[in-house]
Design a protein around this motif. Structure first.
Motif, PDB file in Angstrom:
ATOM      1  N   PHE A 142       0.853  -1.190   0.000  1.00 44.53           N
ATOM      2  CA  PHE A 142       0.000   0.000   0.000  1.00 44.53           C
ATOM      3  C   PHE A 142       0.891   1.243   0.000  1.00 44.53           C
ATOM      4  CE2 PHE A 142      -2.825  -3.244   1.652  1.00 44.53           C
ATOM      5  CZ  PHE A 142      -4.026  -2.944   1.030  1.00 44.53           C
ATOM      6  N   GLN A 143       1.319   1.633  -1.181  1.00 42.26           N
ATOM      7  CA  GLN A 143       2.202   2.795  -1.282  1.00 42.26           C
ATOM      8  C   GLN A 143       1.651   3.790  -2.300  1.00 42.26           C
ATOM      9  OE1 GLN A 143       6.102   1.146  -2.095  1.00 42.26           O
ATOM     10  NE2 GLN A 143       6.393   0.477   0.031  1.00 42.26           N
ATOM     11  N   ASP A 144       2.080   3.670  -3.542  1.00 46.85           N
ATOM     12  CA  ASP A 144       1.712   4.671  -4.555  1.00 46.85           C
ATOM     13  C   ASP A 144       0.644   4.188  -5.528  1.00 46.85           C
ATOM     14  OD1 ASP A 144       3.670   6.335  -3.471  1.00 46.85           O
ATOM     15  OD2 ASP A 144       5.235   5.466  -4.756  1.00 46.85           O
ATOM     16  N   ASP A 145       0.333   2.902  -5.527  1.00 43.39           N
ATOM     17  CA  ASP A 145      -0.621   2.357  -6.485  1.00 43.39           C
ATOM     18  C   ASP A 145      -1.945   2.036  -5.809  1.00 43.39           C
ATOM     19  OD1 ASP A 145       1.274   2.484  -8.516  1.00 43.39           O
ATOM     20  OD2 ASP A 145       2.060   0.472  -8.028  1.00 43.39           O
ATOM     21  N   ALA A 146      -3.012   2.176  -6.579  1.00 40.93           N
ATOM     22  CA  ALA A 146      -4.349   1.861  -6.065  1.00 40.93           C
ATOM     23  C   ALA A 146      -4.517   0.351  -5.940  1.00 40.93           C
ATOM     24  CB  ALA A 146      -5.413   2.435  -6.983  1.00 40.93           C
ATOM     25  N   LEU A 147      -5.476  -0.045  -5.119  1.00 38.74           N
ATOM     26  CA  LEU A 147      -5.845  -1.453  -4.977  1.00 38.74           C
ATOM     27  C   LEU A 147      -7.211  -1.663  -5.618  1.00 38.74           C
ATOM     28  CD1 LEU A 147      -5.591  -4.334  -3.841  1.00 38.74           C
ATOM     29  CD2 LEU A 147      -6.656  -3.481  -1.727  1.00 38.74           C
ATOM     30  N   VAL A 148      -7.273  -2.612  -6.553  1.00 36.19           N
ATOM     31  CA  VAL A 148      -8.524  -2.954  -7.213  1.00 36.19           C
ATOM     32  C   VAL A 148      -8.752  -4.447  -7.026  1.00 36.19           C
ATOM     33  CG1 VAL A 148      -9.812  -3.010  -9.379  1.00 36.19           C
ATOM     34  CG2 VAL A 148      -8.216  -1.130  -8.923  1.00 36.19           C
ATOM     35  N   VAL A 149      -9.851  -4.807  -6.399  1.00 33.16           N
ATOM     36  CA  VAL A 149     -10.205  -6.211  -6.161  1.00 33.16           C
ATOM     37  C   VAL A 149     -11.574  -6.457  -6.779  1.00 33.16           C
ATOM     38  CG1 VAL A 149     -10.602  -8.013  -4.455  1.00 33.16           C
ATOM     39  CG2 VAL A 149      -8.875  -6.264  -4.035  1.00 33.16           C
ATOM     40  N   GLN A 150     -11.694  -7.530  -7.547  1.00 34.31           N
ATOM     41  CA  GLN A 150     -12.940  -7.840  -8.246  1.00 34.31           C
ATOM     42  C   GLN A 150     -13.106  -9.344  -8.359  1.00 34.31           C
ATOM     43  OE1 GLN A 150     -14.222  -5.692 -12.075  1.00 34.31           O
ATOM     44  NE2 GLN A 150     -13.514  -7.661 -12.846  1.00 34.31           N
ATOM     45  N   TYR A 151     -14.348  -9.792  -8.262  1.00 33.78           N
ATOM     46  CA  TYR A 151     -14.656 -11.208  -8.480  1.00 33.78           C
ATOM     47  C   TYR A 151     -16.133 -11.334  -8.774  1.00 33.78           C
ATOM     48  CZ  TYR A 151     -16.352 -11.244  -3.604  1.00 33.78           C
ATOM     49  OH  TYR A 151     -17.024 -10.977  -2.436  1.00 33.78           O
ATOM     50  N   GLU A 152     -16.562 -12.538  -9.144  1.00 35.53           N
ATOM     51  CA  GLU A 152     -17.968 -12.811  -9.428  1.00 35.53           C
ATOM     52  C   GLU A 152     -18.549 -13.676  -8.328  1.00 35.53           C
ATOM     53  OE1 GLU A 152     -18.254 -14.677 -13.239  1.00 35.53           O
ATOM     54  OE2 GLU A 152     -16.890 -13.248 -14.187  1.00 35.53           O
TER      55      GLU A 152
END
Length: 570
Positions: A142-152
């Motif tokens: 968790f520094q400079d990039d976003a976190l994107v989590v996705q599933y169905e």
């Protein structure tokens, strides 16, 4: 004139019924519009696929491959759980019967709307603990990039009580995927609610029970957004919009403080000076017999209301020692069918005009009222202030730890990345294709309308008005009408007494000229109202074409305008 007002009355009733039905059906129409927007969005995604699927005839499915940088992706299309570890540990602080993680997992196709070649992870057991986890390709920092989590997720058998959330496991040296999964939850489905959780922090937008696509984005600036089926349902800041807040309050209630015994929280009290009136009878009944009632003539006092069934017989297996003395069942007395009643007649009861109930003193302001007591505030010993809640500990694995009273919960196409575009493209190659297949398998428009009317019978009124009113009003306005010019007006002379032959020929010629002038004036005036009515019809039709209302309402508006204008112009 009566005919026009009759039509106006009928149209007003129709308009009222249509308005009521349209108000009740507004929610259903909104849902249909959302579905149409969703289908259009999915079609755009599928069209942009590099390896497009052929939707005509048989669906061609290809396992999606993430395009871009990802930390984790899983499709289960190989039919195995080789990269996953199933937990068999015991849950702490629980009875032995329910402490075991013995819930079963399986890799299967969807039960409905199957896509050949597509597989998913399915929770198979009811009322059991389930746990399964898998390592990321590399830890997420968790520094400079976003976190994107996705599933169905798809609740194939509905949901009574359970969850469908994913956990992120911290990057620790002694990380073990086999014991009970400890971590913080992300995108939790609990009792039909999708939630974003960070420790105890939770937001809860609604989630459909069909094939859904939860999607969460956490940004380095502490903002977040939750999407369901690629539509935003919640967004905000981790610092201000999460309940309970990420940062605890500076002050808390003193746990050692207690309310004094003489603290008076009553805002109102009974008036101590009030006295019950002397004529207040608390014993008076609420109901009394009607003194004006008279027993109906022909009432059979000596006949019982019910008698033993003469056709009933004691069962052959009836044991009087075990079952007692047998008695025939009671049936209504047939003699009473032709009489006003049978048995003892009692006057009906009515409300007692003298009944007042139990007397209570009226309430007055409490002179000793001290307000609602609350404990005093003290400094929170656990207070802290984290101005960058996004900068959490890194995580190295994803897992599912679930207790559910519902089985057949389907998971598929997990992805963890830093780019929303990558997740959207992944969804277009997987979830989008499944939604198209599901849409193609849905019943036709007429079948949907019929099923909707079976659940909501009042929709038949909407259907009838929507179809019948335009037809009826079109016939009313457009049916050919015989022109007034087709009528031939014959001049009939009124009877006259015999006149003397000495009348001058000049008088006869003068009367004939007056008659001819009157006939010409009548013939000239009669087409005028018809022309005005035709102009009104044209104006009504032009209004119908120009108004931006739905066709039934536009037609009703123009019709009412035409109806109320014609009588005054004719």
């Amino acid at each position: 004139m009566k005919l026009w007002w009759g039509w106006a009355y009928v149209l007003f009733l129709s308009l009222l019924a249509l308005s009521v039905s349209q108000a009740e059906a507004q929610d259903d129409l909104d849902l249909e519009m959302e579905d149409e927007m969703e289908e259009a969005m999915v079609e755009d995604m599928v069209e942009d696929r590099e390896d497009s699927a052929e939707i005509e005839g048989e669906v061609t499915y290809k396992t999606p491959v993430p395009i871009g940088e990802v930390y984790f992706s899983e499709t289960f299309d190989d039919g195995s759980l080789d990269r996953w570890q199933v937990s068999k540990t015991m849950k702490e602080d629980a009875d032995d019967e329910i402490a075991k993680y013995d819930g079963q997992w399986s890799v299967e196709q969807l039960k409905e709307n199957k896509v050949p070649g597509d597989m998913g992870l399915v929770l198979k057991s009811r009322a059991k603990h389930h746990a399964i986890a898998s390592l990321l390709d590399r830890p997420f920092l968790f520094q400079d990039d976003a976190l994107v989590v996705q599933y169905e997720v798809n609740f194939q058998d509905g949901i009574d009580c359970g969850g469908a959330y994913i956990k992120l496991l911290s990057d620790e040296d002694d990380l073990d995927l086999v014991p009970e999964i400890h971590g913080w939850g992300l995108m939790c489905v609990q009792e039909k609610l999708l939630s974003f959780l960070n420790s105890c922090n939770c937001l809860s937008p609604s989630l459909s029970l069909s094939l859904s696509l939860p999607h969460t984005v956490l940004n380095p600036d502490n903002s977040y957004e939750i999407l369901v089926d690629q539509s935003s349902v919640s967004r905000g800041s981790l610092l201000h919009d999460v309940v309970p807040p990420v940062n605890p309050t500076k002050e808390i209630d003193d746990p050692t403080d207690s309310k004094p015994e003489d603290w008076d929280e009553r805002a109102k009290i009974p008036d101590p000076e009030a006295v019950k009136p002397d004529n207040w009878d608390e014993e008076a009944p609420a109901k009394i017999q009607d003194p004006d009632a008279v027993k109906p003539e022909g009432w059979l006092d000596d006949e019982p209301e019910f008698v033993a069934d003469p056709a009933a017989n004691k069962p052959d297996d009836w044991d009087e020692e075990m079952d007692g003395e047998w008695e025939a069942p009671q049936v209504p007395n047939p003699v009473c069918e032709t009489a006003p009643g049978c048995g003892q007649w009692k006057p009906p009861t009515i409300n007692n005009p003298q009944y007042k109930g139990k007397w209570k003193a009226p309430l007055v302001d409490n002179p000793h009222y001290q307000g609602v007591w609350s404990p005093r505030k003290i400094q929170n010993p656990d207070y802290f202030e984290d101005l960058a809640p996004f900068q959490m500990a890194s995580f190295r694995a994803v897992g599912l730890e679930l207790w559910s009273m519902t089985s057949e919960i389907y998971f598929d196409n997990f992805i963890v990345t830093s780019y929303k575009e990558v997740a959207d493209r992944w969804a277009g190659d997987s979830w989008g294709l499944k939604k198209l297949v599901a849409s193609a398998n849905e019943p036709g428009v007429f079948s949907q309308l019929t099923m909707a009317a079976e659940e909501r019978p009042w929709l038949w009124v909407v259907y009838i008005l929507t179809v019948g009113l335009p037809i009826g009003l079109t016939v009313l306005f457009c049916w050919p009408k015989k022109s007034d010019d087709d009528y031939v007006y014959k001049k009939v002379d009124s009877p006259k007494p015999d006149v003397e032959e000495e009348e001058d020929d000049d008088d006869e010629e003068e009367e004939e000229e007056k008659g001819d002038q009157a006939a010409e004036a009548k013939a000239t005036e009669s087409p005028k109202p018809a022309g005005q009515r035709e102009d009104m019809r044209s104006l009504s039709l032009s209004l119908f074409l120009s108004l931006s209302l739905p066709p039934p309402l536009s037609l009703l508006t123009c019709s009412l305008f035409h109806i109320f204008s014609s009588p005054f112009l004719s």
